[in-house]
Design a protein around this motif. Structure first.
Motif, PDB file in Angstrom:
ATOM      1  N   ASP A 152       0.825  -1.207   0.000  1.00  6.72           N
ATOM      2  CA  ASP A 152       0.000   0.000   0.000  1.00  6.72           C
ATOM      3  C   ASP A 152       0.865   1.265   0.000  1.00  6.72           C
ATOM      4  N   ALA A 153       1.981   1.213   0.731  1.00  8.37           N
ATOM      5  CA  ALA A 153       2.875   2.372   0.795  1.00  8.37           C
ATOM      6  C   ALA A 153       3.733   2.503  -0.454  1.00  8.37           C
ATOM      7  N   GLY A 154       3.859   1.421  -1.218  1.00 10.66           N
ATOM      8  CA  GLY A 154       4.667   1.437  -2.435  1.00 10.66           C
ATOM      9  C   GLY A 154       6.149   1.630  -2.177  1.00 10.66           C
ATOM     10  N   ILE A 155       6.649   0.999  -1.113  1.00  7.62           N
ATOM     11  CA  ILE A 155       8.056   1.183  -0.741  1.00  7.62           C
ATOM     12  C   ILE A 155       8.875  -0.069  -1.003  1.00  7.62           C
ATOM     13  N   ASP A 156      10.185   0.094  -0.994  1.00 12.73           N
ATOM     14  CA  ASP A 156      11.121  -1.024  -1.035  1.00 12.73           C
ATOM     15  C   ASP A 156      11.313  -1.514   0.399  1.00 12.73           C
ATOM     16  N   LYS A 157      11.000  -2.762   0.650  1.00 12.31           N
ATOM     17  CA  LYS A 157      11.077  -3.298   2.025  1.00 12.31           C
ATOM     18  C   LYS A 157      12.478  -3.188   2.613  1.00 12.31           C
ATOM     19  N   GLU A 158      13.493  -3.152   1.768  1.00 13.06           N
ATOM     20  CA  GLU A 158      14.875  -3.055   2.263  1.00 13.06           C
ATOM     21  C   GLU A 158      15.183  -1.685   2.862  1.00 13.06           C
ATOM     22  N   THR A 159      14.292  -0.727   2.674  1.00 14.52           N
ATOM     23  CA  THR A 159      14.516   0.617   3.218  1.00 14.52           C
ATOM     24  C   THR A 159      13.854   0.816   4.580  1.00 14.52           C
ATOM     25  N   ILE A 160      13.255  -0.231   5.118  1.00 13.02           N
ATOM     26  CA  ILE A 160      12.631  -0.135   6.440  1.00 13.02           C
ATOM     27  C   ILE A 160      13.718  -0.136   7.506  1.00 13.02           C
ATOM     28  N   ASP A 161      13.692   0.845   8.401  1.00 14.90           N
ATOM     29  CA  ASP A 161      14.708   0.962   9.450  1.00 14.90           C
ATOM     30  C   ASP A 161      14.345   0.181  10.711  1.00 14.90           C
ATOM     31  N   TYR A 162      13.037   0.139  11.039  1.00 14.36           N
ATOM     32  CA  TYR A 162      12.596  -0.578  12.233  1.00 14.36           C
ATOM     33  C   TYR A 162      11.337  -1.370  11.932  1.00 14.36           C
TER      34      TYR A 162
END
Length: 351
Positions: A78-88
């Protein structure tokens, strides 16, 4: 720049358990004695107080970390993000993974770590940890994510709330009808777009209230020493309607938003009558009438899934799945919860 919820997801279990499924249960008082009324009367009174008609239980092949992962996947998409950019990755729960017919909770490794593995995130600087804060756990996770991002140590966090309460209830306790399973998740990040966490408040009342929710033995005295979730329902009700409205007011006042501009209240789905009483007292503190449709409710069909109720409800409303309820860009909403500890929190958010 602001800190906002940019994606949400939820997992609603497929197994529907209506109230009449409990008609064959042997409900007992805390001392092990039988009730004076039969189960049909008990269930009717239960529905009148809680508003619960049915609840959802997870399938046997799934656990808390599994449904948390499924909700997280949806939030990331839904957020359209790359999961590898999650910090926490912050996973709020209370009992760990509890396998069917095995009440022992498993939190080694942490459920957040299990979700990170399920997501196949390689980045070692994506820190995964669990948060145990009772039913307000997901909101507290969002508050922590906000703090991490504000401090500059993170830009993007995944906050999950999930529970499988159906596996830790005493079948001889009528309160077992309250509890259910579910999972909700959100991506919280720094953004140039719409959305902003405006204020938040948290408190722990433990001097006399710490054990209003606790682990205790079955009401069937012939059973073994296995412990189940127990609560002093009347004490929790009185505590909640006394303390939660003021916490909500303090939070709203800090945000600078006027009560007339508040569009929705996303409150923990614990008990329909209790939630209505909290909202009535909250508006009473402002001498303001309660607006129509201010409080979306899911407890009637989904039961009380503890830490999962608020993020699940928010996701369902955002996606038009709660009848006659919606939020628009720019709307100001408040999240609020109360639960074991006894913990309270609230968060004001501009959608």
């Amino acid at each position: 720049m602001s800190i906002a919820i940019t994606g949400t997801g939820s997992y609603i279990p497929s197994l529907v358990v209506p109230n009449d499924e409990f008609e064959g249960h042997n409900f007992l008082n805390a001392d092990g004695s039988p009730f004076a009324h039969d189960n049909a009367v008990i269930i009717q009174k239960f529905k009148g107080i809680t508003g619960i008609e049915e609840r959802r239980y997870v399938e046997k092949n799934l656990n808390t970390s599994d449904i948390g992962f499924l909700a997280a996947e949806k939030a990331i998409t839904d957020a359209g993000i790359d999961k590898e950019t999650i910090d926490y990755i912050i996973f709020a729960h209370n009992f760990g993974d509890v396998s069917p017919n095995n009440i022992q909770g498993d939190s080694l490794p942490s459920l957040a770590t299990r979700v990170k593995q399920h997501l196949r995130i390689k980045n070692p600087t994506c820190v995964a940890y669990d948060l145990i804060f009772g039913c307000p756990g997901w909101i507290q996770g969002a508050i922590q994510a906000n703090a991490f991002i504000k401090s500059g140590i993170a830009k993007r966090c995944l906050v999950i709330g999930a529970e499988t309460l159906s596996r830790i209830v005493d079948p001889h306790d009528r309160d077992s009808m309250i509890y259910s399973d579910g999972a909700g998740a959100a991506i919280i990040e720094e953004t140039d777009g719409a959305g902003e966490i405006l204020s938040h408040a948290s408190a722990t009342h433990a001097y006399e209230e710490a054990y209003f929710l606790f682990f205790g033995k079955s009401y069937n005295k012939e059973k073994d020493d296995t412990k189940y979730i127990k609560m002093y329902g009347r004490k929790i009700y009185e505590f909640a309607v006394t303390h939660v409205p003021q916490a909500m007011k303090d939070c709203l006042d800090e945000s600078g938003v006027a009560i007339k501009d508040l569009k929705k209240i996303f409150i923990h789905q614990a008990n329909e009558k209790m939630d209505e009483a909290i909202v009535k007292r909250f508006y009473g503190l402002y001498n303001h009438e309660i607006p129509e449709n201010i409080m979306p409710m899911s407890i009637g069909k989904l039961g009380n899934s503890s830490v999962a109720t608020v993020p699940t409800l928010f996701d369902l409303v955002l996606n038009g799945k709660i009848e006659n309820q919606d939020v628009q860009k720019g709307d100001v909403v408040i999240f609020a919860s109360v639960g074991a500890g006894m913990n309270i929190n609230a968060m004001v958010y501009r959608v």
